[in-house]
Motif scaffolding. Structure first.
Motif, PDB file in Angstrom:
ATOM      1  N   LYS A 120     -35.365  19.241 -33.886  1.00  0.00           N
ATOM      2  CA  LYS A 120     -36.014  20.388 -34.239  1.00  0.00           C
ATOM      3  C   LYS A 120     -37.351  20.385 -33.340  1.00  0.00           C
ATOM      4  CE  LYS A 120     -38.244  23.474 -37.428  1.00  0.00           C
ATOM      5  NZ  LYS A 120     -38.021  24.644 -36.643  1.00  0.00           N
ATOM      6  N   MET A 121     -38.161  19.402 -33.129  1.00  0.00           N
ATOM      7  CA  MET A 121     -38.979  19.225 -32.225  1.00  0.00           C
ATOM      8  C   MET A 121     -38.672  19.761 -30.684  1.00  0.00           C
ATOM      9  SD  MET A 121     -41.940  16.486 -31.304  1.00  0.00           S
ATOM     10  CE  MET A 121     -40.487  15.139 -30.872  1.00  0.00           C
ATOM     11  N   VAL A 122     -37.845  19.008 -30.334  1.00  0.00           N
ATOM     12  CA  VAL A 122     -37.256  19.114 -28.942  1.00  0.00           C
ATOM     13  C   VAL A 122     -36.809  20.602 -28.803  1.00  0.00           C
ATOM     14  CG1 VAL A 122     -35.754  18.600 -27.335  1.00  0.00           C
ATOM     15  CG2 VAL A 122     -36.534  16.879 -28.761  1.00  0.00           C
ATOM     16  N   ASP A 123     -36.018  21.061 -29.737  1.00  0.00           N
ATOM     17  CA  ASP A 123     -35.529  22.453 -29.542  1.00  0.00           C
ATOM     18  C   ASP A 123     -36.435  23.241 -29.563  1.00  0.00           C
ATOM     19  OD1 ASP A 123     -32.751  23.375 -29.355  1.00  0.00           O
ATOM     20  OD2 ASP A 123     -32.451  23.961 -31.101  1.00  0.00           O
ATOM     21  N   ASP A 124     -37.512  23.340 -30.352  1.00  0.00           N
ATOM     22  CA  ASP A 124     -38.540  24.294 -30.510  1.00  0.00           C
ATOM     23  C   ASP A 124     -39.517  24.082 -29.497  1.00  0.00           C
ATOM     24  OD1 ASP A 124     -37.647  24.973 -33.052  1.00  0.00           O
ATOM     25  OD2 ASP A 124     -39.290  24.139 -34.202  1.00  0.00           O
ATOM     26  N   VAL A 125     -39.697  22.860 -28.804  1.00  0.00           N
ATOM     27  CA  VAL A 125     -40.640  22.892 -27.666  1.00  0.00           C
ATOM     28  C   VAL A 125     -40.076  23.488 -26.493  1.00  0.00           C
ATOM     29  CG1 VAL A 125     -41.571  21.299 -26.123  1.00  0.00           C
ATOM     30  CG2 VAL A 125     -41.740  20.958 -28.483  1.00  0.00           C
ATOM     31  N   LYS A 126     -38.473  23.229 -26.296  1.00  0.00           N
ATOM     32  CA  LYS A 126     -37.854  23.804 -25.339  1.00  0.00           C
ATOM     33  C   LYS A 126     -37.890  25.436 -25.182  1.00  0.00           C
ATOM     34  CE  LYS A 126     -33.744  22.352 -25.553  1.00  0.00           C
ATOM     35  NZ  LYS A 126     -32.282  22.030 -25.173  1.00  0.00           N
ATOM     36  N   GLU A 127     -37.916  25.771 -26.301  1.00  0.00           N
ATOM     37  CA  GLU A 127     -37.837  27.317 -26.557  1.00  0.00           C
ATOM     38  C   GLU A 127     -39.203  27.746 -26.151  1.00  0.00           C
ATOM     39  OE1 GLU A 127     -36.335  31.031 -26.969  1.00  0.00           O
ATOM     40  OE2 GLU A 127     -35.043  28.999 -27.246  1.00  0.00           O
ATOM     41  N   VAL A 162     -44.484  11.237 -25.972  1.00  0.00           N
ATOM     42  CA  VAL A 162     -44.688  12.433 -25.417  1.00  0.00           C
ATOM     43  C   VAL A 162     -44.493  12.845 -23.933  1.00  0.00           C
ATOM     44  CG1 VAL A 162     -46.552  14.147 -25.218  1.00  0.00           C
ATOM     45  CG2 VAL A 162     -46.402  12.818 -27.299  1.00  0.00           C
ATOM     46  N   GLU A 163     -44.773  11.952 -23.157  1.00  0.00           N
ATOM     47  CA  GLU A 163     -44.558  11.726 -21.755  1.00  0.00           C
ATOM     48  C   GLU A 163     -43.304  11.862 -21.562  1.00  0.00           C
ATOM     49  OE1 GLU A 163     -46.998  11.928 -19.116  1.00  0.00           O
ATOM     50  OE2 GLU A 163     -48.492  12.238 -20.303  1.00  0.00           O
ATOM     51  N   LYS A 164     -42.462  11.099 -21.950  1.00  0.00           N
ATOM     52  CA  LYS A 164     -41.159  11.006 -21.735  1.00  0.00           C
ATOM     53  C   LYS A 164     -40.451  12.404 -22.097  1.00  0.00           C
ATOM     54  CE  LYS A 164     -40.454   6.083 -22.276  1.00  0.00           C
ATOM     55  NZ  LYS A 164     -39.853   5.045 -23.253  1.00  0.00           N
ATOM     56  N   LEU A 165     -40.706  12.816 -23.055  1.00  0.00           N
ATOM     57  CA  LEU A 165     -40.132  14.102 -23.675  1.00  0.00           C
ATOM     58  C   LEU A 165     -40.497  15.277 -22.781  1.00  0.00           C
ATOM     59  CD1 LEU A 165     -38.573  15.937 -25.490  1.00  0.00           C
ATOM     60  CD2 LEU A 165     -40.585  15.962 -27.081  1.00  0.00           C
ATOM     61  N   ALA A 166     -41.989  15.273 -22.171  1.00  0.00           N
ATOM     62  CA  ALA A 166     -42.339  16.397 -21.410  1.00  0.00           C
ATOM     63  C   ALA A 166     -41.535  16.152 -19.944  1.00  0.00           C
ATOM     64  CB  ALA A 166     -44.067  16.151 -20.883  1.00  0.00           C
ATOM     65  N   THR A 167     -41.422  15.176 -19.438  1.00  0.00           N
ATOM     66  CA  THR A 167     -40.740  14.995 -18.377  1.00  0.00           C
ATOM     67  C   THR A 167     -39.371  15.449 -18.402  1.00  0.00           C
ATOM     68  OG1 THR A 167     -41.974  13.054 -17.630  1.00  0.00           O
ATOM     69  CG2 THR A 167     -39.768  13.224 -16.576  1.00  0.00           C
ATOM     70  N   THR A 168     -38.658  15.153 -19.537  1.00  0.00           N
ATOM     71  CA  THR A 168     -37.276  15.547 -19.984  1.00  0.00           C
ATOM     72  C   THR A 168     -37.152  17.137 -19.893  1.00  0.00           C
ATOM     73  OG1 THR A 168     -36.721  13.480 -21.107  1.00  0.00           O
ATOM     74  CG2 THR A 168     -35.410  15.615 -21.499  1.00  0.00           C
ATOM     75  N   ILE A 169     -38.250  17.653 -20.600  1.00  0.00           N
ATOM     76  CA  ILE A 169     -38.087  19.124 -20.804  1.00  0.00           C
ATOM     77  C   ILE A 169     -38.386  20.016 -19.284  1.00  0.00           C
ATOM     78  CG2 ILE A 169     -39.373  21.146 -21.834  1.00  0.00           C
ATOM     79  CD1 ILE A 169     -39.265  19.557 -24.171  1.00  0.00           C
ATOM     80  N   GLU A 170     -39.375  19.095 -18.584  1.00  0.00           N
ATOM     81  CA  GLU A 170     -39.511  19.878 -17.185  1.00  0.00           C
ATOM     82  C   GLU A 170     -38.501  19.746 -16.370  1.00  0.00           C
ATOM     83  OE1 GLU A 170     -42.649  18.583 -13.534  1.00  0.00           O
ATOM     84  OE2 GLU A 170     -42.887  17.372 -15.473  1.00  0.00           O
ATOM     85  N   GLN A 171     -37.793  18.484 -16.757  1.00  0.00           N
ATOM     86  CA  GLN A 171     -36.417  18.326 -15.838  1.00  0.00           C
ATOM     87  C   GLN A 171     -35.323  19.443 -16.199  1.00  0.00           C
ATOM     88  OE1 GLN A 171     -34.960  14.443 -16.199  1.00  0.00           O
ATOM     89  NE2 GLN A 171     -33.212  14.828 -14.777  1.00  0.00           N
TER      90      GLN A 171
END
Length: 282
Positions: A196-203, A236-245
């Motif tokens: 849910k966190m990843v989905d919400d942040v992506k949105e 947090v950094e890894k997730l930010a890099t992933t969403i940026e990608q």
């Protein structure tokens, strides 16, 4: 499950796929089963996964198309995800894809065997790749984490349409799955909360059209504070890099979808087949 055991569990790499012949007729049942070659070679293993499919999918397996996933195919993908190499006795996991059910994308995961990746995680990553229809059932005769399933699905969509998904899109979607698995492994946060966190942040990132890393980091940090989620700064950094990608791959994703649309408009498929295939892509 901690990092010390993930190497054992991941021996059961999942690689699943979809094969849709362009121009299939109404007589063809668009149901595909992919078996890991180890499972296919073991009658007990195969019966185990078939039982799950029969109980969950409610389809006649005798009429399904089947494909055997080999170690060499898995290794082409795992090298970019884990760096590991697997033998022909280590490819267990299997999936059934039912494209008759094409109004919405659904993923049903055998939670007794797939220990880390949830259906919602697959849904999120598949949508990042531009796929939105069909029902995918994932299982294994032994426990597996499930990171690699997404790669097999995308590879088979390429085969179905003869249009290659850009590497930037595939890498971003695969990275999304693997990053979520890492966060689950590194924290006490449940798979559902991570999904849910990843989905919400992506949105949020998509709505604000954010592409710079520091701003994405801030969005993630704000989300974790508001929702009382405790993950490491490294995650947090890894997730930010992933969403940026993922964000940076949107242009390639749009080009890919345009090429798929051109293929569908120029194929000799029947009108019903065209409509069905159109529904597979955003």
């Amino acid at each position: 499950m901690r990092k010390s055991t993930i190497g054992i569990v991941i021996l059961s790499i999942i690689l699943v796929g979809v094969i849709i012949p362009i121009g299939f007729s109404g007589q063809v049942d668009p149901v595909v089963i992919t078996y890991g070659e180890t499972t296919n070679a073991n009658a007990d293993y195969k019966n185990t996964v078939d039982s799950f499919f029969k109980n969950q999918a409610n389809v006649d397996l005798k009429n399904a198309n089947t494909k055997i996933i080999t170690a060499s195919e898995v290794n082409k993908i795992s090298s970019t995800i884990t760096g590991k190499t697997y033998g022909s006795d280590q490819i267990f996991s299997s999936a059934l894809v039912d494209l008759n059910d094409n109004d919405n994308l659904e993923v049903s995961v055998d939670k007794s065997k797939i220990t880390t990746i949830t259906g919602d995680m697959y849904l999120s990553a598949l949508k990042s790749a531009g796929i939105k229809s069909g029902h995918v059932y994932v299982t294994s005769p032994i426990t597996a984490t499930g990171e690699s399933a997404l790669a097999g699905i995308m590879n088979s969509y390429e085969e179905a349409t003869n249009v290659e998904i850009p590497e930037t899109v595939k890498e971003a979607a695969n990275k999304e799955i693997y990053t979520q698995a890492e966060i689950v492994e590194n924290s006490n946060v449940s798979s559902d909360k991570v999904s849910k966190m990843v989905d919400d942040v992506k949105e949020t990132v998509k709505e604000k059209n954010v592409t710079d890393h520091p701003t994405i980091v801030n969005i993630i940090n704000n989300y974790t504070v508001v929702n009382n989620i405790n993950i490491t700064n490294s995650d947090v950094e890894k997730l930010a890099t992933t969403i940026e990608q993922i964000q940076n791959a949107q242009g390639d994703k749009n080009n890919y979808e345009s090429k798929v649309s051109d293929v569908l408009n120029n194929t000799n498929a029947t009108d019903s087949a065209k409509g069905f295939l159109d529904g597979l892509f955003t």
